[in-house]
Design a protein around this motif. Structure first.
Motif, mmCIF file in Angstrom:
data_model
loop_
_atom_site.group_PDB
_atom_site.id
_atom_site.type_symbol
_atom_site.label_atom_id
_atom_site.label_comp_id
_atom_site.label_asym_id
_atom_site.label_seq_id
_atom_site.Cartn_x
_atom_site.Cartn_y
_atom_site.Cartn_z
ATOM 1 N N ALA A 190 0.833 -1.188 -0.028
ATOM 2 C CA ALA A 190 -0.031 0.139 -0.028
ATOM 3 C C ALA A 190 0.851 1.184 0.060
ATOM 4 C CB ALA A 190 -0.860 -0.049 1.046
ATOM 5 N N LEU B 76 4.688 5.932 -5.030
ATOM 6 C CA LEU B 76 5.538 5.913 -5.997
ATOM 7 C C LEU B 76 4.647 6.378 -7.216
ATOM 8 C CD1 LEU B 76 7.966 4.699 -7.211
ATOM 9 C CD2 LEU B 76 6.721 2.725 -8.266
ATOM 10 N N ARG B 77 5.442 7.556 -7.732
ATOM 11 C CA ARG B 77 4.557 8.417 -8.763
ATOM 12 C C ARG B 77 5.637 8.358 -10.091
ATOM 13 N NH1 ARG B 77 0.693 12.500 -9.224
ATOM 14 N NH2 ARG B 77 -0.181 12.192 -7.285
ATOM 15 N N ALA C 231 2.192 1.780 -3.478
ATOM 16 C CA ALA C 231 1.182 1.954 -4.712
ATOM 17 C C ALA C 231 0.867 3.278 -4.464
ATOM 18 C CB ALA C 231 0.000 1.149 -4.248
ATOM 19 N N LEU C 232 0.931 3.999 -3.038
ATOM 20 C CA LEU C 232 0.312 5.170 -2.780
ATOM 21 C C LEU C 232 1.487 6.294 -3.057
ATOM 22 C CD1 LEU C 232 -1.770 4.826 0.360
ATOM 23 C CD2 LEU C 232 -2.309 5.270 -1.958
#
Lengths: 492, 198
Positions: free
Chosen positions: B158, B164-165, B161-162
């Motif tokens: 999580a 990593l841009r 996923a939240l």
């Protein structure tokens, strides 16, 4: 020890499946993620097969595993199978929506499967420890999934609210559990039940048990979204991407129901007289706040959120009418009715959020009441499906919503709480208004956008139609499912 | 008797430092008070003969988590004035609610339960807390232990996923692409007739 691992086969399948999906997805290049999706569905199917194998192998008898931390009984199996079906339907309904919004990622699918694992752990929990770990596993996945669309400010806000309130509720639940542990000296639910039966006769100890019980009930009420612990539901339902709302509004309700059954009925049945009163207050408040506030909503997701609160309040009526004056002859019927209600509610909720996803397309979110205006002109068949869904939510015969309400009400009347049944019926009548308003919008109003519906994949069309018709079929033939639910409670 | 005295001293320190955590105006002070609270809790665990848990608390929470926390607090540019806004406005209500809750809990428990706490039993010599804990974790509680591991795995997924841009305009280098470069991608050999000197 070897036997223990065979009993938890469904959980193992899901755990390894989710990890494998995570790795395989790294090598999937396509935006559509067909391979990952197919794999997720395959994992669900395998888990269902494993559950059936365990169920048949045990012959419907209780099996404990891992030093009684885990229990496999008919209720757990039945709820797990329903959860697989619900998650599988979530995947089908939300596929196009997620692709259109660049949210169809491996993380989404992995978190979805881990959330399901958390639910399964809760359903099979036989210890406060496992209940809590399952709950945290489920909640963590849901918080992250709500926030997954990081460019949306409302989604981030919803995730933040959900996280803070969820952490507070977990804290309350833990505090209550620690009090019960202090009083009974065990985390194991069977052991707690035994101790409570002895301790509750002594008034000093009884007071201490109630002290813990209050916090446990608060924790359960938060997870089920019951008033006055409902504040997160409308904001999260509205703020989250509709595909995630679809998930939050469906399968976790089964897990929350299982948690309530495990903690209150399996563990604290000798305090039933006390928790039934607490649940009665929660039920009346939820039905009143849910049904009355929903009328004022113009956002469909928010309206359905308040409808969830009202429905969960109604479901509680079944849970609180099991034991009358220490006599629990009616208990299987009452708890069976509550279980039936929960499963049916999940089916209705899947359909209603599924319709929102069905009507949304790239660059357009179907979430206002006006968006349903004149749906009959645009597509009569899906207008009919929505009609079935709304009738069922409102409890109009011959849909299954009516039968579910009837079963719960008859349990309440059998328990001698006529006033509660009258209140429930009156509040449901208020609630019927906003469901029927949607029917009126679809059939008697001019569409604001008269273009025919965009073409959808066949799987979604078939599933949505089947979902709507299932409500009708189950409404005419409710007995088999009801019998299974009562059987599951008998075997508890 | 001496142990009881120690317990009350530690209990007082925990309560006072916990109070300071939420009233301290400077977030760095608040974090430091939290360190004190953790440290004193580990002392109380020692009183209960739970030395492994006490040491873990100091190592993990004080040593790792709180230091990280302090780093983050110091790196964030927190506007203290904005944090302080509304404190006095909310204080009366918050204090009333807190006081009522404490009073209710006390009314429920005082006098009924206070005499029932038993001191821990004397342990046989050579008894190892750590060994017992390890045995329980890997036998009776192995299911819960593995589940806790799954919760941590989900936390990792999580968090990545939240945060990593993959920005399209970022100028980061991709080593795998660099390694894969062949001569043909970089240099183009053009054969052309030689120029004559005029």
């Amino acid at each position: 020890m070897m036997l223990d691992f065979i009993v938890v086969l469904p959980e193992l399948v899901l755990l390894f499946g989710a990890c494998a999906l995570m790795l395989v997805d790294l090598y999937v290049k396509s935006e559509q993620r067909r391979v990952s999706l197919a794999m997720a569905q395959a994992v669900l199917l395998l888990a269902a097969v494993a559950t059936l194998l365990v169920l048949l192998g045990s012959g419907g008898e209780l099996i404990y595993a891992f030093g009684k931390l885990y229990v496999a009984d008919v209720m757990a199996h039945l709820l797990k199978l329903s959860a697989y079906a619900a998650v599988s339907m979530v995947l089908v309904y939300s596929r196009q929506y997620l692709i259109d919004r660049d949210l169809m990622t491996g993380e989404f699918l992995t978190l979805l499967l881990f959330a399901l694992l958390g639910m399964m752990v809760m359903m099979s929990a036989n210890s406060f420890l496992t209940v809590y770990l399952g709950l945290e596993l489920l909640s963590l996945c849901l918080y992250a999934m709500v926030a997954l669309n990081r460019d949306s400010a409302t989604a981030t806000e919803a995730a933040m609210k959900y996280f803070v309130l969820g952490a507070l509720a977990s804290g309350m639940l833990l505090y209550g559990m620690s009090m019960l542990y202090g009083a009974t000296g065990s985390l194991n639910i069977n052991e707690v039940a035994k101790q409570v039966a002895i301790l509750s006769k002594d008034s000093t100890q009884h007071a201490f048990l109630i002290f813990g019980l209050v916090f446990v009930v608060c924790g359960i009420a938060f997870k089920l979204g019951l008033a006055p612990f409902h504040m997160w539901i409308p904001d999260v339902y509205q703020g989250a991407p509709t595909a995630v709302t679809l998930l939050i509004g469906t399968a976790p309700k089964l897990a929350a129901f299982a948690m309530a059954m495990r903690l209150l009925v399996n563990g604290l049945l000798d305090l039933a007289h006390d928790w039934q009163q607490m649940l009665a207050i929660l039920a009346v408040l939820s039905m009143a706040i849910g049904n009355i506030t929903a009328i004022a909503q113009s956002n469909l997701k928010r309206m359905l959120a308040y409808s969830t609160i009202a429905h969960m309040g109604f479901m509680l009526l079944g849970l609180l009418s099991g034991v009358v004056g220490g006599n629990w002859r009616n208990a299987p019927d009452a708890y069976g009715a509550a279980m039936f209600y929960t499963i049916v509610y999940v089916l209705m909720s899947l359909g209603s959020f599924g319709v929102l996803l069905f009507l949304s397309h790239k660059g357009f979110e179907c979430e206002k009441l006006e968006d349903l205006k004149g749906l009959n002109r645009r597509n009569p068949w899906y207008a009919f499906i929505v009609l079935l869904l709304m009738f069922s939510l409102a409890g109009v015969p011959p849909t299954v919503g009516f039968y579910a309400k009837l079963a719960v009400l008859s349990a309440v009347v059998n328990a001698g709480m006529l006033w509660l049944a009258v209140v429930a019926v009156l509040l449901s009548l208020i609630g019927a208004y906003y469901y029927l308003r949607i029917v009126k919008l679809m059939y008697f109003d001019e569409p604001s956008d008269a273009t025919p519906l965009a073409e959808r994949p066949r799987a979604v069309r078939l599933l949505l139609s089947a979902n709507g018709l299932a409500l009708l079929v189950l409404g005419i033939l409710p007995q088999p499912l009801m019998a299974i639910c009562v059987f599951a409670i008998h075997k508890l | 008797m001496f142990e009881a005295l120690l317990f009350y001293v530690f209990g007082f320190v925990i309560l006072a430092s916990a109070l300071c955590v939420i009233t301290a105006r400077n977030p760095v002070y608040a974090a430091l008070y939290l360190v004190l609270a953790f440290f004193t809790s580990s002392a109380i665990w020692l009183l209960l003969h739970a030395e492994f848990l006490a040491i873990t608390l100091v190592l993990v929470y004080v040593g790792a988590v709180m230091v990280l926390f302090l780093f983050v607090v110091m790196m964030l540019d927190i506007n203290l004035e904005r944090l302080r806004e509304g404190f006095w406005q909310y204080l009366p209500l918050g204090a009333t609610v807190g006081f009522l809750m404490a009073a209710e809990m006390a009314a429920m428990l005082y006098g009924r339960w206070s005499g029932l706490a038993t001191p821990p039993r004397a342990l046989p010599p050579g008894y190892s807390n750590t060994k017992e804990l390890g045995r329980l974790l890997y036998t009776d509680y192995v299911y819960a232990f593995e589940l806790a591991a799954v919760v941590l795995l989900v936390a990792i997924i999580a968090a990545i996923a939240l945060t990593l841009r993959r920005r399209k305009d970022s100028r980061s280098q991709d080593p795998s692409q660099q390694v894969k470069a062949r001569r043909a991608d970089r240099v183009r050999l053009v054969s052309m007739p030689s120029e004559n000197d005029r």
